[in-house]
Scaffold this motif. Structure first.
Motif, PDB file in Angstrom:
ATOM      1  N   ASP A 141       0.867  -1.176   0.000  1.00  0.00           N
ATOM      2  CA  ASP A 141       0.000   0.000   0.000  1.00  0.00           C
ATOM      3  C   ASP A 141       0.904   1.227   0.000  1.00  0.00           C
ATOM      4  N   LEU A 142       0.840   2.020  -1.054  1.00  0.00           N
ATOM      5  CA  LEU A 142       1.730   3.164  -1.190  1.00  0.00           C
ATOM      6  C   LEU A 142       1.587   4.173  -0.063  1.00  0.00           C
ATOM      7  N   ASP A 143       0.421   4.236   0.563  1.00  0.00           N
ATOM      8  CA  ASP A 143       0.176   5.264   1.568  1.00  0.00           C
ATOM      9  C   ASP A 143       0.329   4.758   3.001  1.00  0.00           C
ATOM     10  N   ARG A 144       0.810   3.541   3.173  1.00  0.00           N
ATOM     11  CA  ARG A 144       1.166   3.060   4.512  1.00  0.00           C
ATOM     12  C   ARG A 144       2.593   3.506   4.848  1.00  0.00           C
ATOM     13  N   PRO A 145       2.866   3.741   6.124  1.00  0.00           N
ATOM     14  CA  PRO A 145       4.247   4.071   6.508  1.00  0.00           C
ATOM     15  C   PRO A 145       5.201   2.915   6.188  1.00  0.00           C
ATOM     16  N   VAL A 146       6.396   3.256   5.792  1.00  0.00           N
ATOM     17  CA  VAL A 146       7.424   2.246   5.566  1.00  0.00           C
ATOM     18  C   VAL A 146       7.599   1.393   6.821  1.00  0.00           C
ATOM     19  N   ALA A 147       7.522   2.034   7.996  1.00  0.00           N
ATOM     20  CA  ALA A 147       7.738   1.333   9.254  1.00  0.00           C
ATOM     21  C   ALA A 147       6.670   0.288   9.550  1.00  0.00           C
ATOM     22  N   ALA A 148       5.518   0.373   8.879  1.00  0.00           N
ATOM     23  CA  ALA A 148       4.495  -0.660   9.060  1.00  0.00           C
ATOM     24  C   ALA A 148       4.979  -1.989   8.490  1.00  0.00           C
ATOM     25  N   TYR A 149       5.845  -1.925   7.499  1.00  0.00           N
ATOM     26  CA  TYR A 149       6.422  -3.132   6.905  1.00  0.00           C
ATOM     27  C   TYR A 149       7.791  -3.451   7.500  1.00  0.00           C
ATOM     28  N   TRP A 150       8.493  -2.406   7.917  1.00  0.00           N
ATOM     29  CA  TRP A 150       9.892  -2.518   8.348  1.00  0.00           C
ATOM     30  C   TRP A 150      10.044  -1.701   9.633  1.00  0.00           C
ATOM     31  N   PRO A 151       9.706  -2.251  10.783  1.00  0.00           N
ATOM     32  CA  PRO A 151       9.640  -1.478  12.032  1.00  0.00           C
ATOM     33  C   PRO A 151      10.913  -0.728  12.385  1.00  0.00           C
ATOM     34  N   GLU A 152      12.068  -1.304  12.103  1.00  0.00           N
ATOM     35  CA  GLU A 152      13.338  -0.661  12.459  1.00  0.00           C
ATOM     36  C   GLU A 152      13.525   0.680  11.752  1.00  0.00           C
TER      37      GLU A 152
END
Length: 383
Positions: free
Chosen positions: A85-96
């Motif tokens: 999802d382009l509008d999700r934060p990167v950190a939602a996929y990659w917490p670090e």
């Protein structure tokens, strides 16, 4: 000079004869010619040319940031699949990634070079630049070089590792593996992330600028601690030598997603033809809605790293800024040697020009691309 004297080889379709003449003229003006030119129209190859001693249409060259176009195609496929999802934060996929104030950066902002994460303090070693996993780990803990979303700038050496880590987290495989299985193999492309050992005999090493031009380039080099210097890893000790980088076997073997593209003009033009027209009896890679999403301008104003105006679409470089005769949704990517590749959905043309030696004053594609691309587009519009 005649075509025979400059050693131009290959074929063009009927109506594209002037393209061959322009390519011969470009080769005749180069004191060390070595280049390839390929173009497709409606999925059919119409130009396949090369020049230079020791170079053929099958030769594999170091094409540096041309690799980024393949990265963005992989991401577009995952968005098309509903996996990213382009509008999700990167950190939602990659917490670090959330460290140092980066928690709210979206995938869309990352792709459009707005994150400010253009490098790391102290720079990277060559071995680090070659390995996307190491790059991602170091970048996760780095503070941005400008407040995210307040400007944009070319993430030259790192965007592939950043986006690639998002891909790895959602797909459990690398962006290089997805490119191989979903794009390169099915469409039969001679463009690689990571050059297999069996293909090393086809690799033609990149050549540096002549000494006089090297001196001129060094005199105009950006300060190591400037945004441009950081983005191009000039803040490292020693700063990255691009010729040595590509000519290092470990770099070619790993195929870093920002800078490790190896292939030829046929492969790159074919990749973009696969994206918009299809190839080998297969449908186009991208559906119309996804193609429109990724070929819409997402940033405006001057690039903080390169100074180029209105530089990006979504990931891809906005080609109509450099070549005004193209449509507003023309997309593609250049490579450090002066290579240039694009797709123009309006005309259904894809184009790729590759070089074995660095150009001088190319600014994101060697100057001769204007002449060559104009000739290709003029021929295509007459068909």
């Amino acid at each position: 000079m005649t075509l025979r004297e400059v050693g131009v080889h290959g074929t063009v379709a009927a109506g594209y004869e002037h393209v061959r003449e322009e390519f011969a003229a470009v080769a005749a003006e180069d004191d060390d010619p070595g280049a390839q030119l390929a173009a497709y129209h409606d999925g059919r190859q119409v130009v396949d040319l090369w020049a230079g001693d020791g170079l053929t249409g099958d030769s594999l060259l170091a094409l540096y940031s041309s690799a980024k176009g393949a990265v963005y195609l992989v991401v577009a496929l995952l968005v098309q699949d509903g996996v990213i999802d382009l509008d999700r934060p990167v950190a939602a996929y990659w917490p670090e990634f959330a460290a140092e104030g980066k928690a709210d950066i979206t995938v869309r902002a990352l792709l459009s070079h707005q994150s400010g994460l253009i490098g790391v303090d102290g720079g990277f070693s060559t071995s680090e630049l070659a390995d996307d996993r190491i790059l991602a780990r170091r970048l996760a803990g780095q503070r941005p070089y400008w407040p995210p979303g307040t400007g944009y700038g070319y993430h030259a050496f790192v965007i592939g590792a950043l986006v690639g880590e998002v891909v790895r987290r959602v797909a459990a495989v690398s962006v290089q593996e997805l490119y191989e299985h979903r794009i390169r193999r099915p469409y039969g492309l001679d463009f690689y992330f990571g050059l297999p050992e069996r293909l090393e005999s086809r690799y033609v090493p990149v050549r540096p600028l002549p000494p006089a031009r090297l001196e001129a380039a060094a005199a105009n080099a950006p300060a190591p601690d400037s945004l441009t210097g950081i983005a191009f890893n000039l803040n490292a000790s020693p700063p990255t030598d691009l010729v040595e980088f590509a000519n290092t076997r470990s770099v070619r073997a790993l195929g870093p997603a920002s800078s490790g593209g190896f292939g030829n003009a046929r492969g790159l033009a074919g990749m973009y033809a696969a994206a918009i027209s299809g190839r080998r009896g297969r449908d186009p890679l991208l559906e119309p809605g996804i193609l429109a999403e990724f070929t819409t301008a997402h940033v405006s104003g001057l690039d903080l790293v390169t100074g180029e105006p209105d530089h990006f679409l979504l990931g891809f470089e906005a080609q109509c800024v450099r070549y005004p005769f193209l449509g507003p949704d023309a997309f593609g990517h250049s490579g450090a040697v002066g290579a240039q590749t694009f797709a123009d959905p309006r005309s259904r043309v894809t184009y790729s020009y590759t070089r074995r030696r660095f150009a001088f004053g190319g600014g994101g594609g060697a100057p001769e691309n204007h002449r060559l691309a104009t000739a290709v587009m003029n021929a295509a519009t007459r068909q």
